[in-house]
Enzyme design. Structure first.
Site, PDB file in Angstrom:
ATOM      1  N   GLU A  76       0.818  -1.219   0.000  1.00 41.12           N
ATOM      2  CA  GLU A  76       0.000   0.000   0.000  1.00 41.12           C
ATOM      3  C   GLU A  76       0.849   1.266   0.000  1.00 41.12           C
ATOM      4  OE1 GLU A  76      -3.569   2.061   2.637  1.00 41.12           O
ATOM      5  OE2 GLU A  76      -2.266   0.561   3.528  1.00 41.12           O
ATOM      6  N   ASP A  77       1.924   1.297   0.784  1.00 47.00           N
ATOM      7  CA  ASP A  77       2.627   2.553   1.044  1.00 47.00           C
ATOM      8  C   ASP A  77       4.018   2.662   0.432  1.00 47.00           C
ATOM      9  OD1 ASP A  77       0.460   3.372   2.527  1.00 47.00           O
ATOM     10  OD2 ASP A  77       1.270   2.635   4.421  1.00 47.00           O
TER      11      ASP A  77
END
Length: 714
Positions: A76-77
């Site tokens: 996700e990051d």
């Protein structure tokens, strides 16, 4: 931040056969991917995944789960992808990381409809692999432990979401320690003054009474030694939030609470549990109604324990939980016990629940097409306590607290529920709205030809019963709803120059994931779908704009620029209905519904007729319609009716009583509405209310003939 060696050491304590190479590789990969990222506190971001992994080691989970914790934010990051994770650590870990990422993106505290769908996605993710939610819960726990670094508004949002969703979910999974900590951390943000007040009172109590826990533990130790029972005794004061909740439920102050201490007695064998219970009840007086045997009747998440409350020293109430060591392990880790390791092997705990069966027990009753019922059932499963009752043959049935014989009947079988006409509890005939209590025997009385009643929705509490009743009622009214749905679809499609052909409705069914076009029309007629949703499913580019309301000044299409219009008082036409205009002197137009009886008076004046239609789009709620309502003459009925109307975003502009009887009264209610769909939705809601005997739209043809001979705009 815990180093790689320390983390490996934590895992090795319970799993000497751990794959150290994979753990270290995951640690280095995660640190590299998060390099340069920081948390709100200014700490390196990677300290968070490491802390989440450390929390999961306390539950003695397998290597794949620990690695997932280290990598749970990478997809996700960071620049890491699913394929990159799968290539380095295998598809099992990549699927787990991807599952946690999808859970993170779910807005579980959104609107009711979105929340129902997102809860369904949450349970689907859990059904694929329960470890996904275990990582997510540990992630939320560490975020709550470090929440002070966030902005106050973000803190409050996270705390409420934790209190409403994640804490109950942890409890439902049997992880009671995590539920209590999550609740207390959220409580500290939501109501810090209350928590500080309770903590201060605790300090004062300990200063005045001394170490109560040590004294009571000593008393119990003495009694068990006298009885020759080997057991470990653990005592603790309850968490501040638990105390505050009890104060709210019982509506009493801290000083009046007596059961603020809890004790656990952990034995080696199941037989010793009952020996401990005898010893404690022999020494102290048991509090009536506070005994539960979850050993003979385990909870569905595997929890087993004996609960009792006794009057201890100085009359203080003391809660005692008695369980074996294996039961205690499941009580601490819940469903997670299925993956626990000990000495390098999967721990064989006979009380650990198979996660697949546990998920099935949660979801088997849910109607896949009924989002409201699904959300209702999920929340019941997460929040409600259970009662145990019996069939006449002695079989045990588990129901939520507050359940009725209707719920019991549907828990046995849907067919039994549909045919229910009465019930007996412990041999006595009782009303169907009676609340079942623990240990009662329930017998359902059935009759051929019986069908579910709309009033049962007010009686039933379980998602299974309510969903089955709704489906049955929908089938009973299906023909009527299909006819009404077809008319609503025709009106909506005509607004954009289209027709609701069978082919168009088949396309709508496919887009909306419904069985067939009949289901589309039935749901449209029962107000479960709006005409705009059906239209959008077929012609998304032609669907009316919903963002801006259509004002009254441009509500009708077909008027000359200098013409103004009024709605005919006889038929009170609404947007969404077919209309025609009758001209009057002064260049005014009175708009009638196409089926208005008053139009007969103008048949010999065709020059005064104008073809009109309503503007497409969302209209303002300014069109008054009169409803003829007959309701029961009972306390609070009128207030409930007004509340229901308000909940439908409708406004009462006038109310007139036209007939009063000892048991019923009839009234005319003027209500400001948007359109025909708004009216139908309101009538459906009021018609389902048990105190409403009759409801229909009020029309007075006599009001429409005024001015038929000599045009003049009123």
């Amino acid at each position: 931040m815990i180093g790689a060696d320390d983390l490996v050491g934590l895992v090795r304590k319970y799993n000497p056969k751990t794959d150290e190479t994979m753990l270290r590789a995951a640690y280095e990969f995660g640190r590299e991917m998060h390099d340069g990222q920081t948390r709100h506190s200014g700490e390196p971001y990677f300290s968070h995944p490491v802390a989440v992994a450390a929390i999961l080691t306390e539950q003695q989970l397998d290597d794949a789960t620990i690695v997932t914790a280290l990598l749970h934010d990478t997809i996700e990051d960071t620049r890491a992808s699913y394929n990159a994770v799968a290539e380095r650590f295998g598809s099992e870990v990549a699927d787990l990381v991807d599952g946690v990422t999808k859970l993170t993106n779910l807005q579980l505290s959104s609107t009711e409809t979105q929340q129902a769908e997102n809860f369904r996605k949450l349970f689907m993710a859990m059904s694929k692999d329960m470890r996904v939610i275990l990582v997510k819960l540990a992630d939320r726990l560490h975020n709550m432990r470090t929440i002070k670094a966030m902005r106050p508004d973000k803190q409050l949002k996270k705390a409420r979401e934790t209190m409403d969703i994640f804490a109950p979910l942890a409890g439902r999974m049997g992880m009671q320690w995590m539920r209590e900590e999550l609740e207390d951390l959220a409580f500290q943000v939501i109501n810090p003054e209350a928590r500080i007040s309770i903590m201060r009172r605790f300090i004062t109590l300990q200063r005045e009474a001394g170490d109560v826990i040590e004294r009571i533990t000593g008393d119990m130790r003495h009694e068990l030694d006298e009885a020759g029972i080997e057991a470990e005794i653990l005592g603790r004061a309850k968490k501040p939030y638990s105390i505050w909740r009890k104060m709210q439920e019982k509506q009493m102050g801290f000083s009046r609470l007596s059961d603020i201490y809890g004790f656990r007695v952990i034995t080696e064998g199941e037989e010793d549990c009952y020996r401990v219970l005898w010893a404690i009840h022999h020494r102290w007086r048991a509090v009536p109604g506070r005994f539960k045997d979850y050993i003979s009747q385990p909870k569905s998440n595997g929890y087993r324990s004996i609960h009792t409350t006794v009057s201890g020293r100085d009359g203080k109430r003391v809660e005692v939980q008695i369980r074996t060591r294996q039961m205690h392990e499941v009580a601490e880790t819940g469903v997670a016990a299925h993956w626990s390791y000990r000495d390098g092997e999967r721990a064989e705990n006979p009380f650990a629940v198979d996660p697949a069966k546990w998920i099935a027990s949660l979801t088997e009753q849910f109607d896949e097409e009924d989002h409201d019922a699904f959300l209702e059932a999920v929340k019941l499963e997460m929040y409600a306590d259970k009662v145990f009752c019996f069939t006449p043959k002695g079989d045990v049935v588990k129901l939520p607290r507050g359940a009725t014989p209707i719920d019991f009947a549907y828990a046995i079988h849907t067919r039994i529920g549909h045919a229910c006409v009465g019930a007996k509890i412990d041999g006595m005939r009782v009303p169907l709205w009676t609340r079942i209590k623990n240990g009662q025997s329930v017998e359902v009385i059935t009759a051929d030809g019986q069908t579910p009643q709309a009033t049962w929705l007010d009686i039933a509490t379980t998602g299974k019963a309510r969903s089955a009743i709704r489906r049955a009622l929908r089938e009973l009214d299906r023909d009527r709803y299909i006819r009404l749905g077809r008319e609503l679809a025709r009106s909506a499609f005509e607004h954009v120059g289209k027709k609701p052909t069978d082919k168009a409705l088949d396309r709508a069914a496919k887009t909306l994931r419904l069985k067939n076009r009949g289901e589309v029309l039935a749901r449209l007629g029962s107000a479960e779908l709006t005409a705009a949703q059906v239209l959008n499913a077929v012609y998304p580019d032609l669907a009316p704009e919903t963002g801006q309301e259509v004002g009254r000044d441009r509500a009708v299409v077909g008027l000359a620029p200098d013409q103004r219009f009024e709605r005919a008082p006889c038929c009170q036409p609404l947007p969404g209905e077919r209309i025609v205009g009758i001209t009057y002197r002064g260049k005014g137009v009175v708009v009638h519904a196409i089926d208005c009886e008053s139009l007969q008076a103008f048949e010999d004046q065709p020059e005064r007729w104008i073809d009109l239609h309503w503007h497409s789009g969302r209209h303002a709620a300014v069109y008054v319609v009169t409803l003829d309502v007959t309701v029961g003459n009972d306390a609070g009925v009128l207030g409930r009716i007004c509340t229901l109307i308000g909940e439908q975003k409708a406004n009462i502009s006038d109310l007139t009583f036209v007939d009063r009887k000892p048991d019923f009264y009839r009234l005319l209610v003027d209500i400001e509405l948007r359109d025909a769909e708004h009216l139908h939705g309101l009538i459906s809601v009021l018609d389902a209310e048990s105190d409403v005997a009759a409801i229909e739209r009020f029309r007075d043809p006599a009001q429409g003939t005024v001015g038929a001979a000599e045009p003049s705009l009123a």
